[in-house]
Design a protein around this motif. Structure first.
Motif, PDB file in Angstrom:
ATOM      1  N   HIS A  59     -20.265 -41.534 -28.497  1.00  0.00           N
ATOM      2  CA  HIS A  59     -21.305 -41.180 -27.534  1.00  0.00           C
ATOM      3  C   HIS A  59     -22.632 -40.866 -28.205  1.00  0.00           C
ATOM      4  O   HIS A  59     -23.685 -41.257 -27.725  1.00  0.00           O
ATOM      5  CB  HIS A  59     -20.856 -39.992 -26.680  1.00  0.00           C
ATOM      6  N   GLU A  74     -19.106 -30.784 -36.315  1.00  0.00           N
ATOM      7  CA  GLU A  74     -17.675 -30.728 -36.032  1.00  0.00           C
ATOM      8  C   GLU A  74     -17.303 -29.421 -35.325  1.00  0.00           C
ATOM      9  O   GLU A  74     -16.425 -29.391 -34.461  1.00  0.00           O
ATOM     10  CB  GLU A  74     -16.887 -30.875 -37.326  1.00  0.00           C
ATOM     11  N   SER A  77     -19.183 -26.877 -29.919  1.00  0.00           N
ATOM     12  CA  SER A  77     -18.217 -26.817 -28.816  1.00  0.00           C
ATOM     13  C   SER A  77     -18.142 -28.118 -28.013  1.00  0.00           C
ATOM     14  O   SER A  77     -17.129 -28.400 -27.369  1.00  0.00           O
ATOM     15  CB  SER A  77     -18.576 -25.663 -27.870  1.00  0.00           C
ATOM     16  N   SER A  78     -19.187 -28.926 -28.032  1.00  0.00           N
ATOM     17  CA  SER A  78     -19.203 -30.162 -27.256  1.00  0.00           C
ATOM     18  C   SER A  78     -18.512 -31.314 -27.967  1.00  0.00           C
ATOM     19  O   SER A  78     -18.237 -32.346 -27.360  1.00  0.00           O
ATOM     20  CB  SER A  78     -20.638 -30.571 -26.920  1.00  0.00           C
ATOM     21  N   THR A  79     -18.206 -31.160 -29.268  1.00  0.00           N
ATOM     22  CA  THR A  79     -17.607 -32.239 -30.057  1.00  0.00           C
ATOM     23  C   THR A  79     -16.104 -32.302 -29.831  1.00  0.00           C
ATOM     24  O   THR A  79     -15.388 -31.310 -30.014  1.00  0.00           O
ATOM     25  CB  THR A  79     -17.908 -32.050 -31.548  1.00  0.00           C
ATOM     26  N   LYS A  80     -15.626 -33.481 -29.440  1.00  0.00           N
ATOM     27  CA  LYS A  80     -14.191 -33.707 -29.276  1.00  0.00           C
ATOM     28  C   LYS A  80     -13.613 -34.291 -30.556  1.00  0.00           C
ATOM     29  O   LYS A  80     -12.648 -33.764 -31.117  1.00  0.00           O
ATOM     30  CB  LYS A  80     -13.939 -34.641 -28.096  1.00  0.00           C
ATOM     31  N   THR A  81     -14.153 -35.417 -30.997  1.00  0.00           N
ATOM     32  CA  THR A  81     -13.751 -36.023 -32.268  1.00  0.00           C
ATOM     33  C   THR A  81     -14.996 -36.454 -33.021  1.00  0.00           C
ATOM     34  O   THR A  81     -16.036 -36.736 -32.414  1.00  0.00           O
ATOM     35  CB  THR A  81     -12.829 -37.246 -32.077  1.00  0.00           C
ATOM     36  N   THR A 111     -10.307 -41.006 -38.541  1.00  0.00           N
ATOM     37  CA  THR A 111     -10.686 -41.023 -37.124  1.00  0.00           C
ATOM     38  C   THR A 111     -11.506 -42.266 -36.790  1.00  0.00           C
ATOM     39  O   THR A 111     -11.320 -42.900 -35.743  1.00  0.00           O
ATOM     40  CB  THR A 111     -11.495 -39.760 -36.778  1.00  0.00           C
ATOM     41  N   LEU A 232     -17.734 -36.856 -27.263  1.00  0.00           N
ATOM     42  CA  LEU A 232     -17.957 -35.554 -26.656  1.00  0.00           C
ATOM     43  C   LEU A 232     -16.808 -35.149 -25.732  1.00  0.00           C
ATOM     44  O   LEU A 232     -16.107 -36.009 -25.180  1.00  0.00           O
ATOM     45  CB  LEU A 232     -19.261 -35.560 -25.858  1.00  0.00           C
ATOM     46  N   ASN A 233     -16.644 -33.853 -25.551  1.00  0.00           N
ATOM     47  CA  ASN A 233     -15.629 -33.337 -24.622  1.00  0.00           C
ATOM     48  C   ASN A 233     -15.983 -33.654 -23.174  1.00  0.00           C
ATOM     49  O   ASN A 233     -15.149 -34.096 -22.395  1.00  0.00           O
ATOM     50  CB  ASN A 233     -15.493 -31.814 -24.799  1.00  0.00           C
ATOM     51  N   ASN A 234     -17.225 -33.392 -22.820  1.00  0.00           N
ATOM     52  CA  ASN A 234     -17.684 -33.594 -21.447  1.00  0.00           C
ATOM     53  C   ASN A 234     -18.900 -34.509 -21.451  1.00  0.00           C
ATOM     54  O   ASN A 234     -19.871 -34.254 -22.172  1.00  0.00           O
ATOM     55  CB  ASN A 234     -18.046 -32.255 -20.791  1.00  0.00           C
TER      56      ASN A 234
END
Length: 859
Positions: A59, A74, A77-81, A111, A232-234
């Protein structure tokens, strides 16, 4: 359950036909809403998976990071991978292709290798920095054969141009002069790696790329700067602001966003594009909801009309207004309780079956790797249920209020539907004089039965608006695609600065090539007077106080020389004689006078005239001026003059229209070479149309010892056309479904109306109306229905179409035009539907006995 509700249930059971028609109408409406909601979710899911399969999942991209910056991203808080990547080049001295002398090392962490599309053909991917997987193309194009297990030693560094201080990327071809290579490797580091596998050539390696891909390994302990691809998470609209804020806090200079993938999540940093998408979605959803309410309302309105005597009887035995009103609401609740679950299941089943059939078409015809899958989310089901409940409530509210106001006497006598006065049924005298007595009686009947007449007209209007709206929407999608693709009518473009025309022509002999065009291009400058400039350019000159030359504006002019066969075909296409453009002493050109350009200040694609000119005007062509310093006035040399032989908005294959302040001249190739002062100014291109563009590209890439730039437009066009095709299939399927419901509703309304008029028809026959006159009266009634429906439907449709056009103006700007052929088709279809419905209804009562008809009550 109270007695009123019990009586309502019993009435529903006794009137099975009417109840069944209402339930089926609601089921289809709910199924349609469910299908549309599910289709939207499923289609976006397909586009997301397709983009990820092709380009990898990410993203946000942060470039040139240090170890501390990687840790900060990393831990955000918004980082998923977080996938790490680095690039480097090393010389491949054993390469058999002089224009691919490098190994391009693209290194990922674990990853990254999972998130990006890498296909292993043999062995495995590297697991540490001492391992590497190489492309199969290296094995096929290197003099030294590499095998799994071999050691590969390379000096890995960066490509830098020697003519200007700029670092080069994989998207830039090898920088060559006539006899030299104008680039070098810098900041090299010697590494020895073990080959552990081979991979297929990645999609990110262009044909003209100077390096064969090798996949390495990198992690956050690397001493070199690396890039971070973040998932991103969201996915939300604030991600652009959040990413830039994080970059500013950590001192990261380069941040990029995966705009294509984010767009499918409904997130874009282009406010105009977002406004376009939301406006169009709002209009389409409004049309769907209005159509659904109209269909269900009509069913309940007919139900209440037929139950008038029943409600009157309830009132006569003490039922209150509230009880009568709640009786209709209870009927809606019962029908909804049956219809909504069945409709949701039917919608899911229908769209699922549709996906099964269309997947074969998509994969075979459009070469799509991913399949369209049925995606059901709680949100889509809740939306479908919510809209369905809302439409049933709105549809029952007005009939319920009417039911509560019906008095016992009026209901039993059935005087509430028809309230006559002389003014109500008054008609113009010209109607009888022009069309006869039958037409006047027909018009009075229409006025007398106003409610049923309006119900029928409303159904017709909804059908008109839906059909024309969807037609216009689909046509505008195609128009927007044309504007965004700059009239690219070819599949493959080939350019090489080191191949002659004969060598380029050999590509036209490849299998699958269906059409080819050879174009020579040279750039000139033309001075155009203020009066001949288009309005947008005049506005820019006035606003920005642009400098003119002797009161004229310098135009960027591109002359395209077509081979004789292509020019002859193009001249025939636009309706001119090619011989008029082949006179050496009088050079003439075809001018493309319509262009589309992007106005960066407002973020729109705008369509306008290239220049205000007429056939016969002359254009002086000057060599492109180049000054040695900012203070030196560039000199212009007159190269020649061409006369405008034709003006057209048709663009030949291979020509990309100029932007604002530019113009395209189409001439035979002999004319171009006559006006070109220096052969080095001329660039040669070949444009191919192919039945299998991917196979043709592969065949071109298999050529060795050539520095060929291949641009596969088919790949770019494929995704856009896929979207439009799928939307067309489903939108036309939707409009067909709702139109069929509307037609059934029209038949039901007219049939009910005719049945309730048996006494009236018997009376007319009893006073001497002949069968011919009776049929004539019915035909005129059909005409009045159709005219009234068109009188309302066409203006409303035009307003909706104009609203869509206005919504598209947030991103595209071009003239508004009506779909005249679609309008003509609708006009013919409306009269056919109404006529057929009237004839069908009359055929059921034409043999009724006059005496029995006069005795019958309207129940």
């Amino acid at each position: 359950m109270n007695i009123i509700n019990k009586v309502t249930l019993r009435h529903l059971k006794e009137n099975k036909r009417r109840s069944l028609v209402t339930i089926i109408g609601v089921i289809i409406s709910v199924a349609m809403i469910t299908a549309v909601a599910t289709l939207g979710v499923s289609f976006l899911d397909l586009m997301i998976r397709q983009d990820i399969a092709k380009n990898g999942e990410w993203h946000v991209l942060y470039k040139d990071l240090t170890h501390d910056q990687i840790q900060a991203i990393e831990q955000d808080s918004s980082t998923k991978t977080l996938a790490l990547s680095s690039d480097g080049y090393a010389a491949l001295e054993e390469s058999e292709n002089a224009y691919k002398p490098y190994l391009h090392f693209r290194s990922y962490n674990k990853t990254g290798m999972e998130q990006f599309p890498i296909t292993v053909s043999e062995g495995r991917l590297p697991r540490n920095e001492n391992e590497v997987a190489i492309s199969e193309a290296i094995k096929n194009n290197a003099k030294v054969e590499y095998k799994i297990g071999d050691q590969l030693t390379a000096d890995i560094g960066e490509r830098w141009s020697t003519t200007e201080p700029a670092m080069l990327t994989q998207n830039q071809s090898l920088q060559r002069g006539e006899d030299t290579i104008n680039e070098e490797l810098k900041n090299t580091e010697t590494k020895t790696m073990t080959i552990v596998g081979t991979i297929e050539r990645p999609t990110w390696e262009p044909t003209w790329a100077p390096g064969y891909t090798a996949i390495g390994y990198v992690d956050d302990t690397s001493s070199d700067s690396v890039d971070a691809f973040v998932v991103l998470n969201n996915i939300k609209g604030s991600l652009f602001e959040d990413a830039n804020k994080l970059a500013a806090q950590q001192g990261i200079e380069n941040v990029h966003f995966n705009s294509d993938l984010l767009r499918y999540y409904g997130v874009t940093d282009n406010d105009n594009l977002r406004m376009t998408l939301f406006s169009l979605a709002g209009i389409i959803m409004a049309v769907i909801i209005i159509g659904s309410i109209a269909l269900i309302y009509n069913a309940f309105a007919i139900s209440v009309s037929e139950r008038a005597r029943h409600l009157g009887m309830l009132s006569s035995v003490g039922a209150t207004k509230r009880q009568k009103r709640n009786s209709v609401f209870f009927e809606g609740a019962v029908i909804g309780a049956i219809s909504i679950p069945v409709g949701i299941l039917a919608g899911l089943a229908g769209i699922g079956i549709t996906f099964i059939f269309i997947n074969t078409f998509i994969q075979d015809a459009l070469n799509v790797t991913e399949r369209l899958e049925l995606v059901v989310t709680p949100a889509s089901i809740l939306i479908a249920c919510g809209i369905s409940i809302l439409t049933i409530f709105i549809s029952t509210y007005i009939p319920a209020q009417k039911a509560s106001r019906i008095s016992a006497i009026d209901a039993i006598r059935q005087t509430h539907d028809i309230k006559l006065s002389g003014k109500t049924v008054k008609t113009n005298r010209l109607v009888r004089k022009i069309f006869g007595l039958e037409a006047e009686i027909g018009l009075k009947n229409v006025k007398r039965n106003r409610k049923r007449y309006l119900a029928t007209v409303f159904s017709l209007v909804i059908s008109i608006v839906l059909f024309l709206s969807v037609t216009y929407f689909t046509e505008n999608l195609k128009k927007s695609l044309e504007l965004s693709q700059d009239n690219l009518q070819y599949d493959i473009q080939i350019f090489s600065s080191h191949l002659g025309k004969e060598e380029l022509a050999s590509f036209a002999e490849l299998d699958q090539v269906t059409k080819s065009t050879f174009i020579d291009e040279v750039q000139f400058e033309a001075l155009v007077g203020i009066d001949d400039l288009p309005d947008p350019l005049k506005k820019q000159i006035a606003e920005n106080d642009l400098e003119l030359t002797d009161g004229k504006y310098p135009y960027y002019t591109v002359m395209h020389g077509l081979d004789s066969e292509s020019f002859q075909a193009y001249a025939t296409q636009i309706g001119v004689d090619a011989a008029d453009f082949t006179q050496p002493d009088k050079p003439s050109a075809i001018v493309i006078d319509q262009i589309s350009y992007e106005d960066a200040s407002i973020g729109k694609l705008i369509q306008t005239k290239a220049l205000e000119a007429e056939v016969g005007d002359k254009i002086d062509l000057f060599s492109m001026p180049y000054g040695d310093s900012e203070t030196e006035q560039p000199e212009r040399e007159l190269e020649g003059t061409v006369q405008i032989g034709a003006l057209t908005d048709e663009v030949p294959i291979g020509v990309q229209t100029a932007s604002l302040g530019g113009v395209n001249l189409i001439v035979p190739e002999d004319t171009l070479w006559q006006l070109a002062a220096d052969a080095e100014q001329v660039s040669s291109y070949v444009y191919l149309n192919s039945s299998d563009p991917m196979a043709t590209q592969t065949a071109i890439e298999d050529r060795k010892d050539t520095n060929i730039n291949v641009y596969n437009v088919f790949q770019r066009r494929q995704q856009d056309e896929q979207m439009i095709l799928l939307m067309s299939v489903f939108t036309y399927g939707f409009i067909t479904l709702i139109s069929l419901i509307s037609i059934a509703n029209i038949f039901n309304t007219i049939s009910t109306s005719i049945s309730l008029r048996k006494r009236e028809f018997a009376m007319l026959r009893s006073v001497g109306m002949t069968p011919k006159g009776f049929n004539k009266m019915i035909h005129y009634e059909s005409v009045f229905y159709g005219v009234k429906a068109l009188a309302y439907g066409l203006p409303i449709s035009i307003l909706v179409m104009f609203g869509m056009h206005h919504a598209l103006r947030y991103t595209f700007e071009y003239g508004f035009s009506l779909p005249w052929m679609s309008i003509l088709f609708v006009i013919v279809l409306i009269f056919l539907i109404v006529g057929a419905a009237m004839l069908y209804s009359i055929s059921k009562i034409k043999n009724e006995n006059i005496i029995e008809g006069l005795k019958q009550e309207n129940i």
